[in-house]
Design a protein around this motif. Structure first.
Motif, PDB file in Angstrom:
ATOM      1  N   ASP A  92       0.857  -1.266   0.069  1.00  0.00           N
ATOM      2  CA  ASP A  92      -0.038   0.066   0.168  1.00  0.00           C
ATOM      3  C   ASP A  92       0.683   1.289   0.096  1.00  0.00           C
ATOM      4  O   ASP A  92       0.284   2.440  -0.383  1.00  0.00           O
ATOM      5  CB  ASP A  92      -0.902  -0.028   1.236  1.00  0.00           C
ATOM      6  N   THR A  93       1.857   1.298   0.356  1.00  0.00           N
ATOM      7  CA  THR A  93       2.756   2.382   0.583  1.00  0.00           C
ATOM      8  C   THR A  93       3.537   2.568  -0.618  1.00  0.00           C
ATOM      9  O   THR A  93       4.350   3.702  -0.797  1.00  0.00           O
ATOM     10  CB  THR A  93       3.629   2.154   1.696  1.00  0.00           C
ATOM     11  N   ILE A  94       3.540   2.011  -1.590  1.00  0.00           N
ATOM     12  CA  ILE A  94       4.012   1.984  -2.885  1.00  0.00           C
ATOM     13  C   ILE A  94       3.301   2.820  -3.812  1.00  0.00           C
ATOM     14  O   ILE A  94       2.039   2.151  -3.994  1.00  0.00           O
ATOM     15  CB  ILE A  94       4.620   0.852  -3.420  1.00  0.00           C
ATOM     16  N   PHE A 130      22.628   0.654   3.498  1.00  0.00           N
ATOM     17  CA  PHE A 130      21.457   1.650   2.904  1.00  0.00           C
ATOM     18  C   PHE A 130      20.079   1.201   3.186  1.00  0.00           C
ATOM     19  O   PHE A 130      19.185   2.224   3.060  1.00  0.00           O
ATOM     20  CB  PHE A 130      21.725   1.476   1.471  1.00  0.00           C
ATOM     21  N   LEU A 131      19.859   0.014   3.405  1.00  0.00           N
ATOM     22  CA  LEU A 131      18.502  -0.649   3.314  1.00  0.00           C
ATOM     23  C   LEU A 131      18.100  -0.900   4.947  1.00  0.00           C
ATOM     24  O   LEU A 131      18.985  -1.382   5.658  1.00  0.00           O
ATOM     25  CB  LEU A 131      18.290  -1.798   2.597  1.00  0.00           C
ATOM     26  N   LYS A 147      14.367   3.133  -3.517  1.00  0.00           N
ATOM     27  CA  LYS A 147      13.544   4.347  -3.164  1.00  0.00           C
ATOM     28  C   LYS A 147      13.048   4.338  -1.715  1.00  0.00           C
ATOM     29  O   LYS A 147      13.179   5.320  -1.202  1.00  0.00           O
ATOM     30  CB  LYS A 147      12.370   4.374  -4.185  1.00  0.00           C
ATOM     31  N   TYR A 148      12.572   3.266  -1.335  1.00  0.00           N
ATOM     32  CA  TYR A 148      12.056   3.233   0.013  1.00  0.00           C
ATOM     33  C   TYR A 148      13.178   2.838   1.264  1.00  0.00           C
ATOM     34  O   TYR A 148      12.731   2.948   2.328  1.00  0.00           O
ATOM     35  CB  TYR A 148      10.601   2.432   0.214  1.00  0.00           C
ATOM     36  N   LEU A 174       8.054 -10.148  -4.503  1.00  0.00           N
ATOM     37  CA  LEU A 174       9.522  -9.723  -4.690  1.00  0.00           C
ATOM     38  C   LEU A 174       9.587  -8.453  -5.744  1.00  0.00           C
ATOM     39  O   LEU A 174       8.961  -8.325  -6.661  1.00  0.00           O
ATOM     40  CB  LEU A 174      10.077 -11.007  -5.555  1.00  0.00           C
ATOM     41  N   TYR A 175       9.740  -7.333  -5.005  1.00  0.00           N
ATOM     42  CA  TYR A 175       9.759  -6.122  -5.645  1.00  0.00           C
ATOM     43  C   TYR A 175      11.105  -5.646  -6.322  1.00  0.00           C
ATOM     44  O   TYR A 175      12.036  -6.403  -6.128  1.00  0.00           O
ATOM     45  CB  TYR A 175       9.764  -4.912  -4.571  1.00  0.00           C
ATOM     46  N   SER A 176      10.932  -4.898  -7.305  1.00  0.00           N
ATOM     47  CA  SER A 176      11.949  -4.444  -8.109  1.00  0.00           C
ATOM     48  C   SER A 176      13.328  -3.819  -7.170  1.00  0.00           C
ATOM     49  O   SER A 176      12.815  -3.097  -5.936  1.00  0.00           O
ATOM     50  CB  SER A 176      11.668  -3.523  -9.362  1.00  0.00           C
ATOM     51  N   SER A 177      14.647  -3.694  -7.427  1.00  0.00           N
ATOM     52  CA  SER A 177      15.712  -3.297  -6.835  1.00  0.00           C
ATOM     53  C   SER A 177      15.181  -1.609  -6.737  1.00  0.00           C
ATOM     54  O   SER A 177      15.593  -0.911  -5.697  1.00  0.00           O
ATOM     55  CB  SER A 177      17.008  -3.600  -7.337  1.00  0.00           C
TER      56      SER A 177
END
Lengths: 553, 899
Positions: free
Chosen positions: B71-73, B154-155, B178-179, B170-173
Motif C-alpha cells: 500500500d505504501t508504494i 543503505f536498506l 527508493k523506500y 518480490l519488488y524491483s530493486s
C-alpha cells in the motif's frame, strides 16, 4: 721593509717568548688567573699570536702539535722554516715580513688560509701540498710572471686571491687573465668577480684555456691509468702471483740468457721455442688464476673470522655494559641514601653492602672477560689451523705447477740439445747441403750455417754478425752442449727463484697474520682488564672518600 | 498514520452511508491512497466526532509500526515493464510453470519453489529477471565487501511476513532503493545485481538459516571492530651458525630443576585452560537453553559468490543484512532450496541434513543441481580427467546443436537501471543513522556532516551482556578542522586517547589524558617531521615532564624535568604566572659521529637544587665503561676573602682513558662555564615546553567547542566557495549558450521565406534580398531611435509640467507634498538622463551595427556568389548616419529644482 721597531734587536723565537704569548691569550680574568696558576701546555694551544715581535727566525714551535691558527705578521722573518710539525695548521699569517721564497710548507696539508702579503716573493711555487687552500694573499710582492697564475690552477678550493701591488697587477690584461685561468675564483683583490667579467674573460682566452684543459685532462687520464695499473698489481701481489698472467716469467728467463738467444737461431728451434713458450704461458696463467682464487678464499675466510670475532666481542661488551649500567643505577641510589644516612651502624652495614656490590661487579665483569678470552682463543686457534692449511695447500699446488714448468724446460732442453747436436753433426758432415740452395753449397761450413740460420731466422743481413757469433759455438760437441746447458741452468734458476719468492712471501704473510691476530687479542684483553680495574678502583675510591668524610664528620 | 486514517475512513463510511457504499468500499481498499483521500472532505464536526470516537477505541499498537506493504508504494509512476509482461516473459512464465508442475510431481514432499512471485504491480515476474546486473559509478562499490556493506547500510531490514515462507511479493530493486527498506530477498536481489555488475559470479540463494541471521540479530556475535588483530609473531629465520662463531659458555644450571619448572608451568597452564573450557561450556549451555523451536525452518535469502571470476579463490556466502562473508561450511546456513542469477535458476537436489557443509557448488552437475533453463554458457560439469581430453570438442559441438533447439534465453530484466544518487550514496543509512547491537557492544554510524562535531561512528563496548555498564567508547570522526580522527574513551580507567591525522596546527598525533587540566598525567605524541624541534613524545605526570626528540642537530633525544612543589607566592606579584620550580633536568644525547665518544656527552643531569651537574659521556666502541664527571657549583671564599674561582674538588671525574689536558683546572673551568650557559638554556626550553602544553590544551578546548568541519574544495555542494564558483560557471555556460543561439539567428530567413521555395537564387533576387534586409534593419534602427526620443520627450514634458505646477502651488504645499515632488523630480531626472545616455549610445552604435550587418550579408554563403562583384553602396552609410541624426535632446533638459 719599513719596520716599526727599528731600534729593537732582531729576535729568535724561544720558550720564554712563547710562554708569554700563550699566557696573554686567555680571554677572561678568571680564566687567565687559572692559566697563570697552573700554566698552559703548549700542545693544548689552538691559536698563537706573535705579531710585532721583531722575530727574525721561526723556532721552538714543535710543541704546538695542535695549533690551528698562527699569526707571525709584522716581523722580519726571512725564511719560512720550523713549521714542519704544525700539521693541523689551518690559518697561517706571514704578512709583512721579508720572505723571498715560498718554502717549508710541504707538511701543512690542512692549511686553508695563507697570507704572504707584503713580502719579497717573486715566484709562486712549493705550494703543492696545500690541497685545501681557500684563501691566498700574495699582495705587495715582486711577482712579475703571468705564468705564476697557471700554477694556481691546481687548487680546486681556491676562492680568494689577492695579487694587487705586484708587477703583474699593473699589466692591462691582468684581471681578465686571472678570471680566465682561475674560473672558480670568487674574490680577486678583495673584490667580488661579477659573472659578466667571467664570461668576457672566458671568451677572450678560450683557445689557450681549452688547450690547457686538454693537456690537464690527458695527464689526469694518464695518472688514473697508472693508478689503476698499480692497484691491480697490488692486488696480484697480495695473491702472490704478480706478473704470472702473461709471458713475463718466460721473457725474464731469456732476458739474461745470451746463449739461449743465440741458440734460438738454429733451424727448427724457433718453432720449438714458440711451442714451449705457449705451453709455459698456459701454466703460468693457471698458476695466476689459481692464486687469485686462493686469495679470494683466504679473504672470505679472514672476513668471516673477523666478523665472528667482532660479533662475539660486541655481545660480550653489551653484557658488560648492561652490568655496569645496572650497577650504576643502583650505585647512584646507594650513594644518595648513604649521604643521607645518619645512623652510624646502619651506615656501616650499607657501606659493607656497597663494597660487596662492587666486588660482585668486579667478579662478574672479570668472568665475562675470561669467558670471552676462552672463546676467542678457541676460535683463533681454529682459524689459525684453517688458514695454515689453506696456505699449505696453495703452496703445494703452486709447486706442482712449477714442477710442470720445470718439466717443460727439461723437455725443451732435451729437444734443443738434440737439434743442436744434429745440426753440429750435419755441419761437420756437410749434410746440410740438401736443405740449402746450390750457390751456397760452395761456401764453407761456417758460412753455410750462417746462411742456413739466415734462411731460418729470416732476419736479413743485419744479423750476420750474430750468426757469426753463433757459428763459433759449433766448433765441437762440448761447446754446444755447454752452451745449451748453461741456458738450461739459467732457466731453471729463474723458475726456482720465482717459486721460492712465492713460497716465502706466502708463508711470511700467513705467520704475520696469525701473529697480529694473537697480539691484537692479547692487547684487547689487557685493555679490558685495565679498564675494569680502573673502574672498580674508582668506585672503591668514591666509597672510601665517603667513608672518610663521614668519619671526619 | 496512514493505517490509522484508513480505519477512520472505514468507520466513518460505515456510520454515515452504511449499506449504500458497502459495495464500493472493498473496491476503494485496493485503490491507491491519494484518490481516496480526496474523496472524503472532512468538516469540523466530523473531526471532533472522530476525535471522541478515536479516544474510545482501544487500539492494539502493532509491534512493527511500519511494515513494508504494497500500500505504501505508488505504482502509478512505475514504467510499463513493471506493470505488464512482454510476450517473451509470458512465454518464460509458461516454461517456468511447466517446470514447476513437473517438479511438484517428481518431488511431492518438497516445498513449492520460489519462482515467479508478483512484483509491486501484482504482475508475476520470474525471479531471474528481477536481477538487474549494474555496475555502480562509484569506485567504492567495485569490490564485494564494500558493496555488501553499502547494501546493508543503505536498506533497513523488514522481517518476512511469515518467517517460514518466502515472501509473497518480490519488488524491483529500484523500488527497494527508493523506500530504503526490504526483506532478505530484496537485500540479496539488490546485492546480487550489484555484484554481477561488478563482474562477480554471484547468485541469490533461497534457503534456511539460523534465527539470528534471519532476524539480523547480532547480539550474540562479537563486533568485528572489537576483535584485536592477533599479531603474527614472525619467526626469525635461523641464521646458520657461522664458521667461526664462538661457542656459547657452558651452561651450568641444573637440567633437572629446569624440567621441574617446565612441568609446573605446564600444570598451571592446563589448569587455566580447563577452567576456561568449563566457563565456555557453561556459556554454551546457557545459550543452548533458549534454542529456537523453528530451527531449520526459517527462510532466509543470501548471496553466494562462486570462485573463479574477479580472482575469488574460494566460494563464499554473503549475508546481505550484515555484509559479512561466511564460508560455505558455516553453521548459520542450514539449507539451500534453490539459487538463481540473472541467467538461470537451479534447484538443489542434495541433502541438507548436515547444513550446507556437504554441498558441492558445481552447478553444471545435473544430479546435484537441477537447472531450469537449458544452455546458459556458464556452469559446465567439471569433467573428470579421462573424459576431458578427447570428448571435449565433440561435446561442445553437440551441445551447440542442442542449444539451438531447446535453449530458451532469458528475457532482459524488467527492472529499470539501478541508480543511486551521490547524496543518497553519501548519506548511506536511511536518514543517515544506523545502530547495530553486537554482543557486549553497540555500533552507531552516521553520515558525514550529519553531526556538527564530525562524528561518523561510535562503538560502545559493555562489560556485561545486558549492555548496562560501559567499558569503553570509541568514536570516529571525519572532516574535522582539528584533524581529530578517533577518540578512545576508557570508562574504567578514565583515560581518553585522541588520535589525530597529520595537519593539526601543533602537529599533534596522539593525545592521551585523563583530564584537560594542566600538570596532570598526559601523553602527547607528535608528528616529529612537522615540528621544528623534532619532538616525538611528551609524557607528563604531576611531578615530571619527559620529552623525546628525534633528528635534532644537537643530538638531543630525551629531556626529563622533575618539578618541586610550588612555592607559596606573595600576593604582590600575582600577575606573574607562578611556575613550579624545577628540581632536576636530565638530558640525553645521541652520539655525534664527528666527536670522539669520550668527549661526547651522553647524559647530563642538572640537579638544580643541589647546584650539581652530572655528566656521563658516551661509551667508546671497544669499552664497557663510560667517562663521568660531576661538577659541584659552590662559590667558596678562601681564607683571605678572595673568591676562589676553581678548586680541584669542584669537579670529580672518572675517565676511562685519562687524558692530560682534562685534568687542568682551566679546562674544567671552561667546561663549567659552558655548562652554566647550557643549564640556562635547558631551563628556558623546559619552561617553553610547559607553556606549549598550556597552549595546546587551550587550543584543544577551543577546537572541541568550535568543532569546525572542513569541506573539500571538490565538494561543490557543501563548499560555499566552490558552490558559488560552480553556479557562476553554470551561469556563464548558460549565457554562452544563449549568445550562440543568438549568433545563429538568421537575418535572411524572413526574406528568403518570401521567395518561392526550392529555387535557386538569381543574382537579382540576391541583391534584392540583401537590400531589403539592410533597409529593414535601417528602419528598425531609426524606429528604435525614435522610440527612445519619444519617451525622452514625454518624460521631459511631464517633468516640466510638474515643475510648473510646483512653481504655482509652492506656497500652499505641505512638507510631505514637497518631499513627494522632490523625490519625483529626482527620479524623473534620473530617467531622463538614462534615456539621454541610451539615445547617445544608440546614435554611436547604429552605424556600426549597420556596417556589421552589411559585412555579414556580404559574407553570407547564400549570397556571397552574387554580391561579390557588387560595390558597396556609400549612400547607405549616409542614410544610417541620417537615421542616427536624431533630435538634439540636451537643450530641453529641465533643471532639477533646488530648494
Amino acid at each position: 721593509m719599513n719596520r716599526l721597531y727599528h731600534s729593537t734587536e732582531p729576535q729568535v723565537m724561544d720558550e720564554e717568548m712563547l710562554k708569554q704569548a700563550v699566557g696573554e691569550q686567555s680571554l677572561r680574568d678568571e680564566a687567565r688567573q687559572l692559566a697563570r696558576q697552573e700554566g698552559v701546555l703548549f700542545k693544548d694551544v689552538l691559536s698563537l699570536r706573535l705579531d710585532f715581535q721583531n722575530i727574525i727566525r721561526i723556532d721552538s714551535l714543535w710543541h704546538f702539535e695542535n695549533l690551528r691558527k698562527l699569526q707571525l705578521d709584522n716581523n722580519i722573518i726571512e725564511k719560512i722554516q720550523g713549521l714542519e710539525h704544525l700539521v693541523h695548521l689551518v690559518w697561517l699569517d706571514l704578512s709583512f715580513n721579508n720572505i723571498e721564497v715560498i718554502e717549508g710548507l710541504d707538511t701543512l696539508v690542512n692549511l686553508e688560509d695563507l697570507s704572504l702579503f707584503n713580502n719579497r716573493i717573486s715566484k709562486i711555487g712549493s705550494l703543492d701540498a696545500l690541497v685545501k687552500l681557500q684563501v691566498l694573499s700574495l699582495g705587495n710582492n715582486d711577482i712579475s710572471q703571468m705564468m705564476n697564475i697557471i700554477y694556481l690552477r691546481q687548487f680546486k678550493g681556491l676562492r680568494t686571491l689577492s695579487l694587487s701591488g705586484n708587477p703583474i697587477a699593473e699589466m692591462e690584461d691582468y684581471k681578465m687573465f686571472v678570471c680566465a685561468y682561475l674560473p672558480d675564483l670568487v674574490y680577486l683583490d678583495f673584490q667580488c668577480i661579477d659573472d659578466h667579467m667571467k664570461e668576457l674573460a672566458e671568451l677572450r682566452y678560450q683557445y689557450s684555456i681549452d688547450e690547457l684543459k686538454q693537456q690537464e685532462h690527458l695527464t689526469q687520464v694518464q695518472l688514473a691509468k697508472e693508478q689503476a695499473q698499480q692497484e691491480e698489481l697490488e692486488e696480484h701481489k697480495a695473491a702472490f702471483v704478480e706478473h704470472l698472467n702473461g709471458s713475463f716469467l718466460f721473457d725474464s728467463m731469456y732476458a739474461e740468457d745470451t746463449e739461449g738467444n743465440k741458440l734460438a737461431y738454429l733451424p727448427g728451434v724457433k718453432e720449438l721455442l714458440q711451442a714451449y713458450k705457449d705451453k709455459f704461458v698456459i701454466i703460468c696463467l693457471s698458476i695466476f688464476e689459481y692464486g687469485l682464487k686462493q686469495q679470494e678464499k683466504r679473504r672470505v675466510e679472514l672476513d668471516t673470522f673477523n666478523e665472528c670475532v667482532q660479533e662475539a666481542i660486541q655481545e660480550n661488551q653489551e653484557q658488560g655494559r648492561h652490568r655496569v649500567a645496572r650497577f650504576e643505577e643502583k650505585h647512584s641510589l646507594n650513594l644518595n641514601t648513604l649521604r643521607d644516612e645518619s645512623d652510624l651502624t646502619n651506615f656501616e652495614t650499607k657501606i659493607v653492602e656497597y663494597s660487596e656490590n662492587i666486588t660482585e661487579l668486579f667478579n662478574v665483569l672479570m668472568t665475562l672477560e675470561m669467558q670471552l678470552v676462552e672463546q676467542l682463543e678457541e676460535t683463533i686457534n681454529m682459524f689459525e689451523r684453517n688458514i695454515t692449511d689453506l696456505v699449505a695447500l696453495f703452496i703445494e699446488n703452486v709447486q706442482g705447477l712449477m714442477a710442470q714448468c720445470r718439466d717443460l724446460e727439461n723437455h725443451h732442453h732435451e729437444k734443443l740439445l738434440e737439434i743442436a747436436i744434429s745440426t753440429l753433426e750435419k755441419t761437420l758432415k756437410g749434410e746440410l747441403d740438401e736443405d740449402l740452395p746450390e750457390d751456397v753449397r760452395a761456401v764453407g761450413f761456417q758460412k753455410i750455417i750462417s746462411v742456413g740460420l739466415l734462411a731460418v731466422s729470416k732476419r736479413g743481413s743485419c744479423k750476420r754478425k750474430l750468426c757469426a757469433e753463433i757459428s763459433h759455438l759449433f766448433v765441437d760437441k762440448d761447446t754446444i752442449v755447454n752452451a745449451v746447458g748453461t741456458s738450461h741452468d739459467l732457466h731453471l734458476l729463474k723458475i726456482d727463484n720465482r717459486e721460492d719468492e712465492l713460497v716465502t712471501r706466502t708463508n711470511s704473510w700467513c705467520s704475520h697474520l696469525v701473529d697480529t691476530i694473537h697480539k691484537d687479542e692479547i692487547m684487547r684483553n689487557r685493555r679490558r682488564v685495565k679498564e675494569i680495574y680502573q673502574y672498580i678502583d674508582h668506585m672503591q675510591n668514591e666509597l672510601d672518600s665517603l667513608e672518610c668524610s663521614e668519619i671526619i664528620d | 498514520m496512514e493505517v490509522l486514517k484508513e480505519t477512520v475512513e472505514e468507520e466513518e463510511a460505515a456510520e454515515q452511508e452504511e449499506a449504500a457504499v458497502r459495495a464500493e468500499r472493498s473496491e476503494k481498499m485496493t485503490r491507491p491512497m491519494e484518490v481516496r483521500r480526496e474523496e472524503a472532505p472532512m468538516t469540523q464536526e466530523m473531526l471532533r466526532d472522530l476525535e471522541k470516537k478515536l479516544s474510545d477505541i482501544d487500539m492494539a499498537i502493532p509491534e512493527k509500526p511500519l511494515t513494508f506493504t504494497k500500500d505504501t508504494i505508488d505504482i502509478s509512476s512505475l514504467p510499463l515493464s513493471y506493470q505488464s509482461n512482454t510476450l517473451k516473459e509470458e512465454h518464460l512464465l509458461q516454461v517456468v510453470d511447466n517446470f514447476s508442475r513437473q517438479y511438484i510431481h517428481l518431488c511431492p514432499d518438497r516445498v513449492p519453489l520460489f519462482l515467479h512471485p508478483p512484483n509491486e504491480c501484482e504482475v508475476p515476474k520470474f525471479v531471474s529477471t528481477t536481477i538487474r546486473p549494474t555496475l555502480m559509478p562509484y569506485p567504492e562499490l567495485y569490490n564485494w565487501d564494500t558493496c555488501a556493506q553499502f547494501v546493508s547500510d543503505f536498506l533497513s531490514m523488514v522481517p518476512l511476513p511469515d518467517p517460514l515462507k518466502p515472501p509473497p511479493y518480490l519488488y524491483s530493486s529500484t523500488t527497494v532503493l527508493k523506500y530504503q527498506k526490504g526483506n532478505c530477498f530484496d537485500f540479496s536481489t539488490l546485492l546480487c545485481s550489484m555484484l554481477l555488475g561488478a563482474g562477480y559470479d554471484a547468485y541469490c540463494v533461497n534457503g534456511y538459516a539460523s534465527q539470528d541471521m534471519c532476524q539480523m540479530d547480532l547480539t550474540r556475535d562479537v563486533c568485528p571492530l572489537t576483535v584485536k588483530h592477533q599479531e603474527v609473531v614472525q619467526e626469525k629465520e635461523k641464521v646458520p651458525p657461522k664458521k667461526y662463531a664462538v661457542k656459547p659458555p657452558r651452561d651450568l644450571t641444573s637440567r633437572f630443576e629446569q624440567e621441574q619448572e617446565t612441568k609446573k608451568q605446564k600444570e598451571t597452564k592446563a589448569e587455566e585452560e580447563r577452567r576456561l573450557r568449563e566457563e565456555e561450556a557453561h556459556l554454551l549451555d546457557a545459550e543452548k537453553a533458549k534454542t529456537d523451536p523453528l530451527h531449520g525452518l526459517r527462510v532466509h535469502s543470501w548471496v553466494l559468490v562462486l570462485s573463479g571470476k574477479r580472482e575469488v579463490p574460494e566460494s563464499f556466502f554473503i549475508d546481505p543484512f550484515t555484509a559479512r562473508s561466511y564460508s560455505t561450511q558455516d553453521d548459520h546456513f542450514l539449507g539451500i532450496e534453490s539459487l538463481w542469477n540473472h541467467k538461470n535458476y537451479w534447484i538443489n537436489m542434495q541433502d541438507c541434513w548436515n547444513c550446507c557443509k556437504d554441498l558441492v557448488f558445481d552447478l553444471g552437475d545435473p544430479v546435484r543441481w537441477e537447472y531450469l533453463l537449458l544452455g546458459t554458457e556458464k556452469s559446465h560439469l567439471s569433467l573428470t580427467e579421462e573424459e576431458e581430453d578427447g570428448m571435449n570438442d565433440d561435446d561442445d559441438v553437440e551441445k551447440l546443436g542442442e542449444d539451438e533447439d531447446k535453449s530458451f534465453d532469458m528475457p532482459p530484466s524488467w527492472v529499470e537501471q539501478i541508480e543511486i544518487s551521490p547524496e543518497a550514496f553519501e548519506t548511506r543509512c536511511p536518514s543517515g543513522k544506523k545502530v547495530i547491537q553486537y554482543k557486549r557492544a553497540k555500533l552507531e554510524k552516521w553520515a558525514p556532516y550529519l553531526n556538527s562535531n564530525g562524528l561518523v561512528c561510535r562503538l560502545t563496548t559493555y562489560k556485561d551482556l545486558e549492555c548496562t555498564e560501559t567499558l569503553e567508547i570509541k568514536e570516529w570522526f571525519q572532516n574535522r578542522g582539528d584533524m581529530l580522527e578517533l577518540r578512545h574513551i576508557n570508562k574504567s580507567t578514565g583515560l581518553n586517547i585522541d588520535y589525530f591525522k597529520p595537519g593539526h596546527p601543533q602537529a599533534l598525533r596522539v593525545h592521551s589524558y585523563k583530564s584537560m587540566q594542566p600538570e596532570t598525567d598526559r601523553v602527547m605524541e607528535f608528528y616529529d617531521t612537522a615540528r621544528v624541534d623534532g619532538l616525538v613524545k611528551r609524557e607528563e605526570t604531576p611531578q615530571t615532564m619527559a620529552e623525546h626528540y628525534q633528528g635534532r642537530s644537537d643530538f638531543l633525544t630525551y629531556r626529563h624535568v622533575s618539578f618541586g612543589d610550588r612555592v607559596k607566592k606573595v600576593a604582590l606579584n600575582s600577575a606573574e604566572s607562578n611556575s613550579r620550580p624545577m628540581v632536576k633536568i636530565t638530558e640525553r644525547f645521541a652520539h655525534n659521529p664527528e666527536k670522539p665518544a669520550e668527549e661526547d656527552v651522553a647524559e647530563r643531569a642538572f640537579l638544580l637544587s643541589e647546584e650539581r651537574v652530572q655528566l656521563r659521556y658516551h661509551c667508546r666502541d671497544d669499552h664497557i665503561t663510560a667517562s663521568k664527571r660531576e661538577f659541584l657549583r659552590r662559590t667558596e671564599v678562601d681564607s683571605k676573602g678572595n673568591k676562589v674561582v676553581m678548586t680541584p674538588d669542584v669537579c670529580v671525574s672518572f675517565e676511562v682513558e685519562p687524558m692530560e689536558h682534562t685534568k687542568k683546572l682551566l679546562y674544567q673551568y671552561e667546561t663549567m662555564m659552558k655548562l652554566k650557559n647550557e643549564e640556562k638554556l635547558s631551563r628556558h626550553q623546559a619552561w617553553e615546553s610547559e607553556l606549549e602544553v598550556l597552549e595546546i590544551l587551550k587550543l584543544r578546548e577551543e577546537e572541541e567547542e568550535g568543532h569546525r568541519l572542513t569541506i573539500s574544495i571538490y565538494d561543490t555542494k557543501r563548499n560555499k566557495k566552490s558552490k558559488e564558483y560552480r553556479e557562476a560557471m553554470e551561469r556563464v555556460m548558460h549565457e554562452e549558450h544563449l549568445r550562440q543561439t543568438e549568433a545563429q539567428l538568421d537575418y535572411l530567413a524572413p526574406f528568403l521565406a518570401q521567395l518561392p521555395p526550392n529555387e535557386k537564387l538569381t543574382r537579382w533576387q540576391a541583391i534584392r534580398i540583401k537590400d531589403d534586409c539592410l533597409s529593414d534593419f535601417q528602419q528598425r534602427l531609426i524606429d528604435k531611435a525614435n522610440l527612445i526620443q519619444a519617451r525622452f520627450e514625454k518624460e521631459t514634458q511631464e517633468l516640466q509640467k510638474k515643475q510648473q505646477w510646483y512653481q504655482e502651488n509652492q506656497v500652499t504645499l505641505t512638507a510631505e507634498e514637497e518631499d513627494l515632488y522632490l523625490s519625483y523630480c529626482h527620479q524623473a531626472m534620473f530617467r531622463i538622463r538614462i534615456l539621454e545616455q541610451r539615445l547617445n549610445r544608440h546614435k554611436e552604435l547604429a552605424p556600426l551595427k549597420y556596417l556589421a550587418l552589411e559585412e555579414k550579408l556580404y559574407k553570407d554563403p547564400r549570397l556571397v556568389e552574387f554580391v561579390k562583384v557588387f560595390d558597396t553602396r556609400p549612400g547607405a552609410l549616409a542614410k544610417v548616419a541620417r537615421a542616427g541624426n536624431l533630435p538634439h535632446s540636451q537643450a530641453s533638459v529641465p533643471h532639477t529644482p533646488s530648494r
